[in-house]
Scaffold this motif. Structure first.
Motif, PDB file in Angstrom:
ATOM      1  N   ARG A  89      88.919  17.563  31.175  1.00  0.00           N
ATOM      2  CA  ARG A  89      89.375  17.522  32.558  1.00  0.00           C
ATOM      3  C   ARG A  89      89.520  16.094  33.033  1.00  0.00           C
ATOM      4  NH1 ARG A  89      85.133  22.119  34.412  1.00  0.00           N
ATOM      5  NH2 ARG A  89      86.442  23.919  34.110  1.00  0.00           N
ATOM      6  N   VAL A  90      90.512  15.882  33.864  1.00  0.00           N
ATOM      7  CA  VAL A  90      90.699  14.592  34.497  1.00  0.00           C
ATOM      8  C   VAL A  90      90.873  14.806  35.980  1.00  0.00           C
ATOM      9  CG1 VAL A  90      91.738  13.582  32.446  1.00  0.00           C
ATOM     10  CG2 VAL A  90      93.183  14.648  34.118  1.00  0.00           C
ATOM     11  N   SER A  91      90.998  13.694  36.700  1.00  0.00           N
ATOM     12  CA  SER A  91      90.915  13.811  38.144  1.00  0.00           C
ATOM     13  C   SER A  91      92.206  13.567  38.883  1.00  0.00           C
ATOM     14  CB  SER A  91      89.861  12.829  38.663  1.00  0.00           C
ATOM     15  OG  SER A  91      90.276  11.523  38.371  1.00  0.00           O
ATOM     16  N   CYS A  92      93.226  13.086  38.225  1.00  0.00           N
ATOM     17  CA  CYS A  92      94.453  12.768  38.943  1.00  0.00           C
ATOM     18  C   CYS A  92      95.628  13.415  38.250  1.00  0.00           C
ATOM     19  CB  CYS A  92      94.656  11.261  39.002  1.00  0.00           C
ATOM     20  SG  CYS A  92      96.029  10.762  40.044  1.00  0.00           S
ATOM     21  N   PHE A  93      96.486  14.112  38.988  1.00  0.00           N
ATOM     22  CA  PHE A  93      97.635  14.746  38.371  1.00  0.00           C
ATOM     23  C   PHE A  93      98.757  14.830  39.378  1.00  0.00           C
ATOM     24  CE2 PHE A  93      94.239  17.618  39.444  1.00  0.00           C
ATOM     25  CZ  PHE A  93      94.807  18.454  40.375  1.00  0.00           C
ATOM     26  N   LEU A  94      99.997  14.781  38.866  1.00  0.00           N
ATOM     27  CA  LEU A  94     101.182  14.845  39.698  1.00  0.00           C
ATOM     28  C   LEU A  94     101.968  16.073  39.324  1.00  0.00           C
ATOM     29  CD1 LEU A  94     102.426  11.147  39.492  1.00  0.00           C
ATOM     30  CD2 LEU A  94     100.919  12.154  41.181  1.00  0.00           C
ATOM     31  N   ASN A  95     102.723  16.600  40.276  1.00  0.00           N
ATOM     32  CA  ASN A  95     103.601  17.710  39.943  1.00  0.00           C
ATOM     33  C   ASN A  95     105.017  17.189  39.681  1.00  0.00           C
ATOM     34  OD1 ASN A  95     104.873  17.329  42.455  1.00  0.00           O
ATOM     35  ND2 ASN A  95     103.447  18.745  43.465  1.00  0.00           N
ATOM     36  N   ASN A 170     104.541  18.568  60.106  1.00  0.00           N
ATOM     37  CA  ASN A 170     105.231  17.572  60.902  1.00  0.00           C
ATOM     38  C   ASN A 170     105.827  18.269  62.121  1.00  0.00           C
ATOM     39  OD1 ASN A 170     107.195  15.729  61.975  1.00  0.00           O
ATOM     40  ND2 ASN A 170     107.179  14.633  60.032  1.00  0.00           N
ATOM     41  N   VAL A 171     105.194  18.084  63.269  1.00  0.00           N
ATOM     42  CA  VAL A 171     105.639  18.751  64.493  1.00  0.00           C
ATOM     43  C   VAL A 171     107.011  18.246  64.903  1.00  0.00           C
ATOM     44  CG1 VAL A 171     105.079  19.204  66.905  1.00  0.00           C
ATOM     45  CG2 VAL A 171     103.242  19.030  65.213  1.00  0.00           C
ATOM     46  N   THR A 172     107.251  16.960  64.717  1.00  0.00           N
ATOM     47  CA  THR A 172     108.517  16.365  65.147  1.00  0.00           C
ATOM     48  C   THR A 172     109.695  16.939  64.378  1.00  0.00           C
ATOM     49  OG1 THR A 172     107.288  14.325  65.614  1.00  0.00           O
ATOM     50  CG2 THR A 172     109.698  14.181  65.549  1.00  0.00           C
ATOM     51  N   LYS A 173     109.567  17.039  63.058  1.00  0.00           N
ATOM     52  CA  LYS A 173     110.656  17.519  62.210  1.00  0.00           C
ATOM     53  C   LYS A 173     110.593  19.015  61.931  1.00  0.00           C
ATOM     54  CE  LYS A 173     111.460  13.205  59.682  1.00  0.00           C
ATOM     55  NZ  LYS A 173     111.572  12.588  58.333  1.00  0.00           N
ATOM     56  N   ASN A 174     109.505  19.665  62.351  1.00  0.00           N
ATOM     57  CA  ASN A 174     109.281  21.087  62.072  1.00  0.00           C
ATOM     58  C   ASN A 174     109.383  21.365  60.566  1.00  0.00           C
ATOM     59  OD1 ASN A 174     108.704  23.770  62.748  1.00  0.00           O
ATOM     60  ND2 ASN A 174     110.868  24.322  62.794  1.00  0.00           N
ATOM     61  N   THR A 175     108.622  20.591  59.789  1.00  0.00           N
ATOM     62  CA  THR A 175     108.567  20.762  58.347  1.00  0.00           C
ATOM     63  C   THR A 175     107.113  20.835  57.906  1.00  0.00           C
ATOM     64  OG1 THR A 175     108.703  18.361  58.028  1.00  0.00           O
ATOM     65  CG2 THR A 175     110.763  19.598  57.895  1.00  0.00           C
ATOM     66  N   GLN A 176     106.901  21.463  56.762  1.00  0.00           N
ATOM     67  CA  GLN A 176     105.554  21.616  56.220  1.00  0.00           C
ATOM     68  C   GLN A 176     105.488  21.076  54.804  1.00  0.00           C
ATOM     69  OE1 GLN A 176     104.542  25.776  56.307  1.00  0.00           O
ATOM     70  NE2 GLN A 176     104.053  25.781  58.502  1.00  0.00           N
ATOM     71  N   HIS A 177     104.339  20.526  54.457  1.00  0.00           N
ATOM     72  CA  HIS A 177     104.029  20.230  53.061  1.00  0.00           C
ATOM     73  C   HIS A 177     102.718  20.930  52.730  1.00  0.00           C
ATOM     74  CE1 HIS A 177     104.137  17.959  49.270  1.00  0.00           C
ATOM     75  NE2 HIS A 177     102.819  17.959  49.388  1.00  0.00           N
ATOM     76  N   HIS A 178     102.716  21.676  51.633  1.00  0.00           N
ATOM     77  CA  HIS A 178     101.571  22.516  51.296  1.00  0.00           C
ATOM     78  C   HIS A 178     100.755  21.873  50.183  1.00  0.00           C
ATOM     79  CE1 HIS A 178     104.808  25.213  52.806  1.00  0.00           C
ATOM     80  NE2 HIS A 178     103.824  25.597  53.589  1.00  0.00           N
ATOM     81  N   LEU A 179      99.462  21.730  50.427  1.00  0.00           N
ATOM     82  CA  LEU A 179      98.531  21.193  49.442  1.00  0.00           C
ATOM     83  C   LEU A 179      97.942  22.376  48.690  1.00  0.00           C
ATOM     84  CD1 LEU A 179      96.760  18.483  51.630  1.00  0.00           C
ATOM     85  CD2 LEU A 179      98.862  18.280  50.291  1.00  0.00           C
ATOM     86  N   GLN A 180      98.493  22.643  47.507  1.00  0.00           N
ATOM     87  CA  GLN A 180      98.116  23.821  46.735  1.00  0.00           C
ATOM     88  C   GLN A 180      97.313  23.427  45.510  1.00  0.00           C
ATOM     89  OE1 GLN A 180     101.480  26.865  46.510  1.00  0.00           O
ATOM     90  NE2 GLN A 180     102.567  24.942  46.840  1.00  0.00           N
ATOM     91  N   PHE A 215      99.549  10.529  52.334  1.00  0.00           N
ATOM     92  CA  PHE A 215     100.857   9.886  52.381  1.00  0.00           C
ATOM     93  C   PHE A 215     101.854  10.548  51.434  1.00  0.00           C
ATOM     94  CE2 PHE A 215      99.516   5.396  54.006  1.00  0.00           C
ATOM     95  CZ  PHE A 215      98.979   6.005  55.134  1.00  0.00           C
ATOM     96  N   THR A 216     101.349  11.081  50.321  1.00  0.00           N
ATOM     97  CA  THR A 216     102.237  11.653  49.304  1.00  0.00           C
ATOM     98  C   THR A 216     101.991  13.133  49.041  1.00  0.00           C
ATOM     99  OG1 THR A 216     100.697  11.048  47.542  1.00  0.00           O
ATOM    100  CG2 THR A 216     102.396   9.434  48.129  1.00  0.00           C
ATOM    101  N   GLY A 217     100.834  13.656  49.468  1.00  0.00           N
ATOM    102  CA  GLY A 217     100.483  15.037  49.146  1.00  0.00           C
ATOM    103  C   GLY A 217      99.992  15.206  47.728  1.00  0.00           C
ATOM    104  N   ILE A 218      99.680  14.104  47.044  1.00  0.00           N
ATOM    105  CA  ILE A 218      99.228  14.155  45.654  1.00  0.00           C
ATOM    106  C   ILE A 218      97.715  14.353  45.608  1.00  0.00           C
ATOM    107  CG2 ILE A 218      98.970  12.807  43.525  1.00  0.00           C
ATOM    108  CD1 ILE A 218     101.593  11.433  44.196  1.00  0.00           C
ATOM    109  N   PRO A 219      97.222  15.271  44.772  1.00  0.00           N
ATOM    110  CA  PRO A 219      95.772  15.390  44.568  1.00  0.00           C
ATOM    111  C   PRO A 219      95.303  14.264  43.650  1.00  0.00           C
ATOM    112  CG  PRO A 219      96.922  17.019  43.238  1.00  0.00           C
ATOM    113  CD  PRO A 219      97.974  16.313  44.029  1.00  0.00           C
TER     114      PRO A 219
END
Length: 1033
Positions: A89-95, A170-180, A215-219
């Motif tokens: 196991r490691v601690s940093c990963f990108l999609n 983001n209330v201003t842009k009415n967009t979502q980013h999901h941390l899954q 800032f990026t949504g990256i775990p």
């Protein structure tokens, strides 16, 4: 197992089926679904070397010495990439999305985390969808957890929890980013002081702690096995410098852990086990001025912690408060904080009071003693009458929110500075202040005056308010402007329905709220709140989209105008006092039917009175003995008249005669039993892919059955999707164009997943896929009119998730599974070249010899087929023991397989078709000793050792009188063979010897008391698994 073994075991199991027991005899699998399969954002594990390259600039720039320590550790690990590939196991990963975005940004070796800004997250373009089901939007939020104000400078951004994911909105842009990434519902979260780092934790099996870059949504780091017992995390906090995490477990005996997460470690730096008498600690925070100090509280005890980092120990102090401490009632604690500028701790109570604790630091600390500071109560301040629900600090003020919706600001001497009591809010759950400091007063500023004698301007930063009724507000302090951002359901969401030709989604909650959304624009349109006590359980649009039928938890049924949500009838229908679980309209909207938890079906019809169409109650019938799983309208083949069917857990499929029903009389046309043992879970009309019209019924045994819509004959039994639990609801995906009618798909949900199945159903496991959508259970399913989206309701997680459907991705995945028989070979042990398939071939060819006569001297006829009569013998020879009813179903399936096309019956079968019949009809997970124990638990009685036993005479009587018919001679013959008194297979072999069954005395051969173990091993002679794979129902 031989034929006698089969007869005896099947008869025994059949007895239990007919008792109507709710326990399943056939246990199922709890399949683990990998995160990469169940989450749309594919998580790709990076090597430690890449981790070092990606995190070095970020950590050195933002986390100081800890970041440099991390770099040194990672530098020594860069040669261990082979270990990572083997599963470390490691601690940093990108999609994929983040990797692609990083490549576009510049040097692929440069970390996106280190080069991003606070606007990076919402600057990403949409990438090509590579998964059959991709999460695109979430409606609702978990109002029991806090909402955080992430950013305000260029755009207003919030953070909240929705089920098992965190949402950056983001209330201003009415967009979502999901941390899954969480396998369970998130139980707590926190953010760093600079709003850069987000920490989330969940509760349940395989619980995780994940730290994200906002800032990026990256775990950037994942902590596995934080609670080996699977209890999960109750409270979490992050230090002001973001170097350390603190957690409290959600277990009977709670543990406090400190984590040096920036070092990418998997074990805590120190751990403290709390005594039970401290109560259940549910709130935790660091001292902003000293990251070695923390405070937590339960309802009855406040605990101060001091972290002795050199010795890796956590010293604590938890004085007990009683009414005698201050000679006053203190009340239950809600939250605790450190005083902004003194060595004190403040604990708010539900009596509106504040307990002030002095921190006593000892001089022995300088000599390295492990004895840390302690706290003692020094003052009880009566702040207000209302219970304090939130306690925090902002701009040097101590801020409280209470159950009456008041927000009050106190100076550091606990003198009132200002308050907001005119906002008319419900109980305050969260106060989250902007990271941006308040602007200095200017000519156009409209800040209120404080309560001091000077009457200075009261200047604080803007903040977010979240209340107990699931409403989120934004308060602009300059001018005291309150803006309602969104209102969501505060109770379980079980009812959802899509408009038949518009992009509208109706969502109903147990709190009595119906909201209608434009799911393409992600825009709330209108809503209605019903009076207290009326909770929505079911919603359905009629085929024209003009009406919305609503069933309520206390039995009321409303018919509403779809565009205004106003009543279409003068008064709602109150025909039952039970929860209305199903609402359905006929194709011509002349009838509406409902089903409730008291197993009753009710029908309503349209009548014309005075030139107006009016809905009236027609009749109701208590038609089932167990819960109704589906209620379905259809159309007769020879007319345009509607037909109504209901399917119950009692395994009954009932059709009603609407044309002959009248006021207070609902007539039944026919009743058909769908299965012997497993109960049905849902039914839908099978699309017209063949000349024959079918009803598709899913069962708790992971099977999909096709019934002729007219005769109700079971025409096919097929292996259904097996993703940990059986299908609970299914719908055929609508099509947009005529060419799409040739290729249809089924969307389904089970206990916690949503999935897709390519039709026609044939048992090929590669034609299905599933994603975890609501770990605590899925309550409802709806499909958009154009087939582009699926919606799932999460029930108690109070959310609805919108999924984008990509059929080409599913088709591509199916092609990788192989063609023709290749997918089916993979369903038997060893595949086509394995021992099992070789034995099957031998049995198949032996059956050909047997059917021509073993002792014949005539020339053998070479054939690729066997007659149908041989099918049961081969099934039993390879370990599948079907009942007589299942054998009849197999015969019908084979005989009528070509009847609709050719008009001819089939009386033989080849080996490839036999393999398909076998894998589709056999129990998907085999028979375990656990399932037989369940049978004895129902039919037996406990003996003096606590074992469930069935007495010999009772067992013999049950075999003769219950289940499928067995004569006394047949039963005796079975026991004679099982006990070794007859040759094995004596009745199935033409040259077998004469039976001695009539000569034996079962009273002498069988023990007086028979347990599950004796029955399985001593009588049947089986060696079966002890491992229970229970049916998830």
């Amino acid at each position: 197992m031989t034929a006698p073994q089969y007869d005896l075991l099947d008869s025994f199991l059949e007895i239990l089926r007919d008792t109507g027991s709710k326990q399943s005899l056939q246990s199922d699998s709890s399949e683990y679904v990998d995160l990469a399969q169940v989450h749309p954002d594919k998580q790709q594990i990076e090597s430690l070397g890449e981790l070092g390259e990606r995190t070095e600039p970020m950590l050195q720039g933002g986390l100081g010495q800890e970041g440099r320590d991390l770099d040194q550790k990672l530098g020594g690990a860069r040669g261990e990439r082979d270990n990572l590939r083997s599963g470390k196991r490691v601690s940093c990963f990108l999609n994929d999305e983040e990797m692609q975005f990083q490549a576009k940004a510049g040097d692929s070796r440069e970390s996106l985390v280190s080069t991003s800004t606070e606007d990076t997250l919402f600057q990403k373009g949409e990438d090509a969808q590579i998964y059959p089901l991709a999460l695109s939007w979430s409606f609702g939020w978990n109002s029991s957890l806090p909402v955080f104000y992430i950013r305000e400078r260029s755009q207003r951004v919030l953070l909240y929890v929705c089920g098992h994911m965190a949402v950056i909105y983001n209330v201003t842009k009415n967009t979502q980013h999901h941390l899954q990434g969480h396998p369970n519902v998130i139980s707590c979260l926190c953010v760093s002081e600079d709003r850069r780092w987000i920490a989330t934790a969940d509760k349940g099996p395989g619980c995780l702690i994940i730290i994200w870059d906002s800032f990026t949504g990256i775990p950037v780091h994942t902590i596995f096995d934080s609670c080996p017992q699977g209890s999960g995390i109750k409270a979490i906090a992050i230090s002001r410098d973001a170097k350390y995490l603190a957690t409290i477990s959600d277990a009977g005996v709670q543990k406090v852990c400190i984590w040096k997460w920036t070092l990418a470690v998997e074990t805590p730096a120190c751990t403290l086990e709390l005594p039970r008498e401290y109560g259940f600690q549910n709130y935790l925070t660091f001292n902003p001025a000293n990251n070695k100090e923390l405070v937590s509280n339960s309802k009855t005890r406040t605990i101060y912690y001091w972290w002795h980092e050199e010795k890796d120990i956590l010293v604590h102090s938890a004085p007990l408060l009683t009414e005698n401490t201050f000679n006053k009632l203190v009340g239950k604690f809600s939250q605790s904080i450190f005083h902004p500028n003194s060595s004190q701790i403040l604990s708010a109570t539900l009596e509106g009071k504040l307990v002030v604790w002095d921190i006593q630091r000892r001089t022995a600390l300088a000599s390295g003693s492990a004895d840390g500071p302690s706290i003692r109560p020094c003052k009880l301040v009566h702040l207000q009458k209302e219970a304090v629900s939130v306690l925090t600090t902002a701009d040097g003020y101590i801020v409280t929110g209470d159950v009456k919706g008041n927000i009050k600001f106190y100076d550091q001497n606990l003198s009132i500075a200002n308050w907001y009591s005119h906002l008319k809010l419900s109980c305050i759950r969260t106060l989250s202040f902007s990271q941006s400091t308040a602007s200095l007063p200017h000519e156009t500023a409209n800040f209120p005056r404080d309560c001091t004698l000077k009457g200075d301007l009261f200047v604080v930063r803007n903040f977010i308010i979240a209340t107990s009724d699931a409403t989120v507000y934004h308060l602009t302090t300059d001018g005291t402007r309150l803006e309602k951002l969104f209102v969501e359901a505060k109770d379980a969401v079980c009812a959802i329905s899509c408009h038949p030709y518009k992009p509208l989604l109706a969502v109903g909650s147990a709190c009595g709220l119906i909201k209608v959304w434009d799911y393409e624009q992600k825009r709330y349109l209108f809503s209605r709140v019903f009076e207290k006590g009326l909770g929505i359980q079911s919603l359905t649009y009629n085929p024209e989209g003009a009406l919305l039928g609503a069933g309520f938890t206390e039995g009321t049924v409303y018919i509403l105008d779809a565009m205004s949500l106003q009543n279409e009838t003068p008064e709602p229908f109150n025909c039952t006092k039970s929860n209305v679980t199903h609402v359905s309209f006929s194709h011509d909207s002349q009838y509406m039917a409902t089903a409730d938890v008291s197993f009753t079906v009710a029908v309503y019809t349209v009548v014309v009175r005075g030139g107006r169409r009016i809905w009236e109650y027609l009749a109701r019938l208590h038609s089932h003995r167990q819960s109704i799983r589906s209620l379905l309208f259809g159309v007769y083949l020879d007319s345009n008249e509607p037909r109504l069917l209901s399917l119950g857990k009692d395994r009954l499929l009932i059709e009603y005669n609407l044309s002959r029903s009248h006021k207070d009389h609902l007539e039944v046309l026919d009743v058909h039993r769908t299965d012997q043992g497993h109960h049905p879970t849902c039914m839908v009309w099978y699309p017209p892919l063949t000349k024959e019209l079918f009803l598709l019924i899913c069962t708790s045994g992971y099977k999909v059955k096709l019934f002729n819509s007219t005769t109700k004959m079971c025409r096919k039994t097929l292996l259904g999707p097996a993703y940990g639990s059986p299908i609970e609801q299914a719908q055929v995906l609508p099509v947009r164009t005529a060419p799409e009618l040739q290729k249809r798909y089924l969307v389904f949900i089970n206990r916690d997943k949503v999935g897709l199945q390519i039709l026609p159903v044939d048992g090929n496991p590669h034609k299905t896929c599933a994603m975890v959508c609501h770990p605590d259970g899925v309550a409802g399913l709806a499909l958009s009119y154009d087939g582009r989206f699926a919606f799932t309701a999460g029930g108690h997680d109070r959310s609805v998730v919108q999924w984008t459907i990509n059929l080409s991705a599913l088709e591509a995945a199916v092609s990788l599974g192989g063609e023709d028989l290749t997918p089916f070979y993979g369903l038997v042990p060893g595949g086509r070249e394995g021992k099992f398939y070789r034995e099957l071939e031998d049995y198949f060819f032996y059956s050909q010899i047997r059917s021509q006569g073993i002792d014949t001297m005539e020339t053998r006829k070479v054939s690729e087929h066997i007659c149908l009569a041989e099918v049961p013998f081969i099934m039993r020879a390879i370990g599948f023991y079907p009942s007589e009813e299942k054998i009849e179903d197999m015969f019908n399936e084979i005989k009528f397989s070509e009847y609709a096309d050719t008009g001819k019956l089939i009386d033989r079968i080849n080996l490839p078709d036999f393999l398909k019949v076998y894998v589709n009809h056999r129990p998907p997970f085999g028979t375990t000793l656990h399932s037989i124990r369940q049978s004895f638990a129902v039919l037996g009685t406990p003996n003096e050792r606590g074992e469930n036993v069935v007495r010999r005479e009772v067992l013999l009587q049950l075999l003769l009188t219950r289940g499928e018919h067995m004569t006394e001679e047949e039963m005796t013959d079975c026991f004679a063979t099982l006990l070794g008194l007859n040759p094995e297979g004596w009745k199935s072999e033409p040259a077998a010897s004469t039976s001695r069954g009539s000569e034996i005395c079962l009273g002498e051969e069988l023990p007086d008391e028979i347990t599950a173990e004796i029955f399985a091993s001593k009588i049947l002679g089986l060696t079966i698994s002890e491992d229970p794979r229970e049916d998830d129902q």
